[in-house]
Design a protein around this motif. Structure first.
Motif, short mmCIF file in Angstrom:
data_model
loop_
_atom_site.label_atom_id
_atom_site.label_comp_id
_atom_site.label_asym_id
_atom_site.label_seq_id
_atom_site.Cartn_x
_atom_site.Cartn_y
_atom_site.Cartn_z
N PHE A 9 0.86 -1.18 0.00
CA PHE A 9 0.00 0.00 0.00
C PHE A 9 0.89 1.23 0.00
CE2 PHE A 9 -2.57 -3.29 1.97
CZ PHE A 9 -3.79 -3.15 1.31
N THR A 10 0.54 2.22 -0.82
CA THR A 10 1.29 3.47 -0.90
C THR A 10 0.38 4.62 -0.53
OG1 THR A 10 2.71 2.54 -2.63
CG2 THR A 10 2.68 4.95 -2.42
N GLU A 18 -4.28 15.79 8.78
CA GLU A 18 -3.72 17.09 9.12
C GLU A 18 -2.37 17.00 9.83
OE1 GLU A 18 -5.96 19.28 12.21
OE2 GLU A 18 -7.09 17.40 12.43
N LEU A 19 -2.02 15.80 10.32
CA LEU A 19 -0.73 15.61 10.97
C LEU A 19 0.37 15.22 9.99
CD1 LEU A 19 -1.98 13.71 14.14
CD2 LEU A 19 -1.36 16.13 13.95
N GLY A 20 -0.02 15.06 8.71
CA GLY A 20 0.97 14.75 7.68
C GLY A 20 1.29 13.28 7.50
N HIS A 21 0.46 12.41 8.07
CA HIS A 21 0.68 10.97 7.88
C HIS A 21 -0.65 10.28 7.60
CE1 HIS A 21 -0.82 10.40 11.96
NE2 HIS A 21 0.17 11.14 12.45
N VAL A 22 -0.58 8.97 7.33
CA VAL A 22 -1.77 8.21 6.99
C VAL A 22 -2.76 8.25 8.16
CG1 VAL A 22 -2.64 5.88 6.50
CG2 VAL A 22 -0.57 6.71 5.36
N ARG A 63 2.24 1.84 16.04
CA ARG A 63 3.59 2.02 16.57
C ARG A 63 4.42 2.98 15.72
NH1 ARG A 63 2.51 -3.47 16.78
NH2 ARG A 63 2.37 -4.31 18.88
N GLY A 64 3.82 3.45 14.65
CA GLY A 64 4.51 4.34 13.73
C GLY A 64 3.54 4.76 12.65
N ASN A 65 4.06 5.41 11.61
CA ASN A 65 3.20 5.85 10.53
C ASN A 65 4.05 6.10 9.30
OD1 ASN A 65 0.85 6.78 9.16
ND2 ASN A 65 0.03 7.43 11.14
N ILE A 66 3.39 6.40 8.20
CA ILE A 66 4.08 6.76 6.96
C ILE A 66 3.45 8.03 6.42
CG2 ILE A 66 4.82 4.42 6.38
CD1 ILE A 66 2.48 4.33 4.33
N LEU A 68 3.15 10.86 2.86
CA LEU A 68 2.81 10.90 1.44
C LEU A 68 3.91 10.24 0.59
CD1 LEU A 68 0.84 11.93 -0.73
CD2 LEU A 68 2.14 14.05 -0.78
N GLY A 69 3.50 9.32 -0.27
CA GLY A 69 4.40 8.65 -1.18
C GLY A 69 5.14 7.46 -0.60
N GLU A 70 5.06 7.28 0.71
CA GLU A 70 5.72 6.13 1.33
C GLU A 70 4.84 4.89 1.24
OE1 GLU A 70 8.58 7.66 4.78
OE2 GLU A 70 6.46 8.15 5.17
N SER A 71 5.48 3.73 1.27
CA SER A 71 4.76 2.46 1.14
C SER A 71 4.96 1.57 2.36
CB SER A 71 5.24 1.71 -0.10
OG SER A 71 4.95 2.42 -1.27
N VAL A 72 4.02 0.66 2.52
CA VAL A 72 4.13 -0.40 3.53
C VAL A 72 3.81 -1.72 2.85
CG1 VAL A 72 3.60 0.94 5.59
CG2 VAL A 72 1.74 -0.05 4.28
N ILE A 73 4.40 -2.77 3.39
CA ILE A 73 4.03 -4.12 2.98
C ILE A 73 3.10 -4.65 4.07
CG2 ILE A 73 4.85 -6.46 2.52
CD1 ILE A 73 6.35 -4.98 0.59
N ALA A 74 1.93 -5.07 3.66
CA ALA A 74 0.96 -5.65 4.59
C ALA A 74 0.96 -7.15 4.39
CB ALA A 74 -0.43 -5.09 4.32
N GLU A 75 0.90 -7.86 5.51
CA GLU A 75 0.82 -9.32 5.46
C GLU A 75 -0.31 -9.75 6.38
OE1 GLU A 75 4.14 -12.68 5.33
OE2 GLU A 75 4.03 -11.67 7.27
N THR A 76 -1.18 -10.63 5.87
CA THR A 76 -2.29 -11.11 6.67
C THR A 76 -2.22 -12.61 6.81
OG1 THR A 76 -4.69 -11.01 6.99
CG2 THR A 76 -3.93 -11.32 4.74
#
Length: 129
Positions: A9-10, A18-22, A63-66, A68-76
């Motif tokens: 997900f990007t 408004e805090l600048g993260h997802v 525990r954190g955030n990302i 604009l333009g940053e990605s995460v790998i999600a695993e379920t």
């Protein structure tokens, strides 16, 4: 119990608060997206046609955030067997260096698509996971 399913997900402009993260609501949307994708990837077409899953509970640790333009790998994955109509699902989101930034455990209930009523997760449905 489960084979794992992963997606990337990007963060786009609509995901940022408004805090600048997802925004937290976006993480919930992503949890639903990966769960649905996993179901469609492994379930028999007849099961997908006959059933739908609904969330009854989310437990999320941030525990954190990302940004604009940053990605995460999600695993379920499914951590254990179903309980009646319910199945728990875990989702872990990791940043670009592999650090877990969001983790969730959700309880999903299986509904009969035609009647909208709860139905037991039968062994042949659980076997898909």
């Amino acid at each position: 119990m489960s084979d794992r399913h992963a997606m990337t997900f990007t963060a786009g402009p609509a995901h940022i608060d408004e805090l600048g993260h997802v925004n937290n609501t976006v993480w919930v949307q992503w949890i639903q997206e990966i769960a649905t994708a996993h179901w469609h990837a492994v379930a028999a077409p007849a099961h997908v046609a006959a059933h739908v899953w609904v969330v009854t509970r989310h437990e999320i640790d941030y525990r954190g955030n990302i940004g604009l333009g940053e990605s995460v790998i999600a695993e379920t994955f499914i951590p254990g067997p179903p309980r009646g109509a319910q199945f728990d699902r875990c989702v872990v989101f990791r940043d670009r260096v592999g650090k877990t930034i969001v983790s969730a455990r959700s309880t999903w209930a299986l509904l009969d698509r035609a009647s909208g009523r709860l139905c037991r997760v039968r062994p042949e449905i659980a076997a898909s996971f």
